[in-house]
Scaffold this active site. Structure first.
Site, PDB file in Angstrom:
ATOM      1  CD  GLN A  48     -13.904  -5.481  -1.667  1.00 28.22           C
ATOM      2  OE1 GLN A  48     -14.000  -4.402  -1.633  1.00 28.22           O
ATOM      3  NE2 GLN A  48     -12.628  -6.135  -1.584  1.00 28.22           N
ATOM      4  CG  HIS A  85      -1.723  -1.106   1.224  1.00 27.35           C
ATOM      5  ND1 HIS A  85      -1.895  -1.936   2.390  1.00 27.35           N
ATOM      6  CD2 HIS A  85      -3.022  -1.347   0.956  1.00 27.35           C
ATOM      7  CE1 HIS A  85      -2.818  -2.802   2.400  1.00 27.35           C
ATOM      8  NE2 HIS A  85      -3.495  -2.363   1.241  1.00 27.35           N
ATOM      9  NE  ARG A  92      -9.001 -12.128   2.907  1.00 26.44           N
ATOM     10  CZ  ARG A  92      -9.163 -11.232   2.061  1.00 26.44           C
ATOM     11  NH1 ARG A  92      -8.721 -10.759   1.002  1.00 26.44           N
ATOM     12  NH2 ARG A  92     -10.624 -10.911   2.176  1.00 26.44           N
ATOM     13  CG  MET A 129       4.641  -7.460   1.281  1.00 25.01           C
ATOM     14  SD  MET A 129       5.146  -5.948   1.642  1.00 25.01           S
ATOM     15  CE  MET A 129       6.764  -6.456   1.998  1.00 25.01           C
ATOM     16  CD  GLN A 143      -9.231  -4.808  -6.444  1.00 24.83           C
ATOM     17  OE1 GLN A 143     -10.056  -5.254  -5.541  1.00 24.83           O
ATOM     18  NE2 GLN A 143      -8.011  -4.254  -6.029  1.00 24.83           N
ATOM     19  N   GLY A 192      -2.691  -2.317  -6.973  1.00 28.38           N
ATOM     20  CA  GLY A 192      -1.655  -3.084  -6.833  1.00 28.38           C
ATOM     21  C   GLY A 192      -2.029  -4.195  -8.052  1.00 28.38           C
ATOM     22  CD  GLN A 193      -0.407  -6.947 -12.452  1.00 30.11           C
ATOM     23  OE1 GLN A 193      -0.997  -5.908 -12.837  1.00 30.11           O
ATOM     24  NE2 GLN A 193      -0.644  -8.170 -13.089  1.00 30.11           N
TER      25      GLN A 193
HETATM   26  O1  PAF Z   1      -7.932  -4.033  -3.334  1.00 35.82           O
HETATM   27  C1  PAF Z   1      -8.405  -3.671  -2.124  1.00 35.82           C
HETATM   28  O2  PAF Z   1      -8.051  -3.359  -1.117  1.00 35.82           O
HETATM   29  C2  PAF Z   1     -10.201  -3.538  -2.326  1.00 35.82           C
HETATM   30  O3  PAF Z   1     -10.581  -4.504  -3.235  1.00 35.82           O
HETATM   31  C3  PAF Z   1     -10.545  -2.110  -2.932  1.00 35.82           C
HETATM   32  C4  PAF Z   1     -10.026  -1.849  -4.135  1.00 35.82           C
HETATM   33  C5  PAF Z   1      -9.775  -1.147  -1.926  1.00 35.82           C
HETATM   34  C6  PAF Z   1     -11.931  -2.091  -2.801  1.00 35.82           C
HETATM   35  O4  PAF Z   1     -12.587  -2.155  -1.510  1.00 35.82           O
END
Ligand code: PAF
Length: 293
Positions: A61, A37, A188, A185, A154, A148-149
């Protein structure tokens, strides 16, 4: 750094910045921040006047039997980390601010790319992701948004949504950050027992080995999948493979022969913890130096 909880306050602050001609870089997260992050925040800091980070564990989600309630959270630590990265605005909305009573509208990218890979075991996941990301894009109206890749599917789904719904922003995809042993990284990773944490290093090792096979001329998707599965099975006997797939990097369509831009993606469970990882290889030609099949 300003900490903002309400949509109204966020809009007011960002409206002023936009009128002053400032560019906005946005990093959406679910918190419990790690170096992956932080690398997105650093890139956003380099490329924009203002950096906005959202911290929101998005309930839509998560599936019914997933880890929404236990998802790791540490707002104080996240706040300190964002400060150390010179983030301008930390958006920490409560759930009711994002999903008030009566909320019924969802944004879903339909078609094969949301029915394969992670969607097989998490059928409602991407609809939740695109709904929250669309809402956050509408609130923040960023010039650039950073992802992030590691979450390769996503990224592809969000890029499709941005294109289809004409969001006026650029999606910036940043490389996967890895631990010293190669494990990607992830928030989880904290769930893993010491043994599973050690075993999980095999995910990247098996992907790296696949990359070497491909560099050596291998072009058969099934041979690559077999090699990854064998390596994982040998190193982590109780790991449960959810999927190992070789797909087109843009459409996520399954490939038999490796050609063009490809994504090798996997999801594997260690105990109750499901981890994902991937590598992307660009511009693979039809010819190979080694044993083509
Ligand atoms: O990648 C994530 O952490 C989540 O899927 C996101 C993009 C913040 C959406 O909740």
């Amino acid at each position: 750094m300003e900490i903002v909880e309400s949509k109204t306050a966020l809009r007011t602050i960002l409206g002023k910045s936009r009128s002053a001609g400032k560019s906005i870089g946005f990093v959406p997260t679910m918190g419990f921040l790690h170096a992956g992050h932080l690398s997105l925040m650093r890139r956003a800091r380099q490329e924009n006047d203002l950096v906005v980070v959202s911290i929101f564990v998005n309930p839509t989600q998560f599936g019914p039997n997933e880890d929404l309630d236990t998802y790791p959270r540490d707002a104080d630590r996240d706040t300190e980390l964002m400060r150390s990265e010179n983030v301008d605005i930390a958006f920490f909305p409560p759930v009711e601010e994002i999903y008030p009573r009566g909320f019924t509208t969802f944004v879903a990218v339909e078609g094969p790319m949301t029915q394969v890979l992670c969607a097989t075991s998490r059928p409602t996941h991407f609809r939740g992701v695109t709904t929250i990301v669309a809402k956050l894009f509408n609130l923040v109206k960023p010039d650039k948004a950073y992802f992030g890749q590691k979450d390769a599917q996503q990224v592809v789904v969000i890029q499709q949504m941005v294109k289809d719904l004409d969001f006026d922003l650029q999606v910036v995809v940043c490389p996967i950050k890895r631990e010293a042993d190669g494990l990607a990284m992830s928030s989880r990773n904290t769930y893993l027992s010491p043994r599973h944490r050690a075993d999980a290093a095999v995910l990247f090792q098996s992907l790296a080995e696949a990359q070497q096979m491909i560099a050596g001329g291998e072009r058969s998707a099934s041979a690559v999948v077999r090699s990854i599965a064998t390596k994982i099975g040998a190193a982590a006997q109780d790991a449960i493979i959810d999927y190992i797939a070789v797909v087109d990097a843009e459409t996520l369509a399954d490939l038999e022969t490796l050609q063009g831009d490809i994504l090798i993606a996997l999801a594997v469970k260690f105990g109750k913890t499901r981890l994902i990882d991937n590598i992307r290889i660009k511009g693979l030609g039809p010819n190979c130096g080694g044993p083509c099949r």
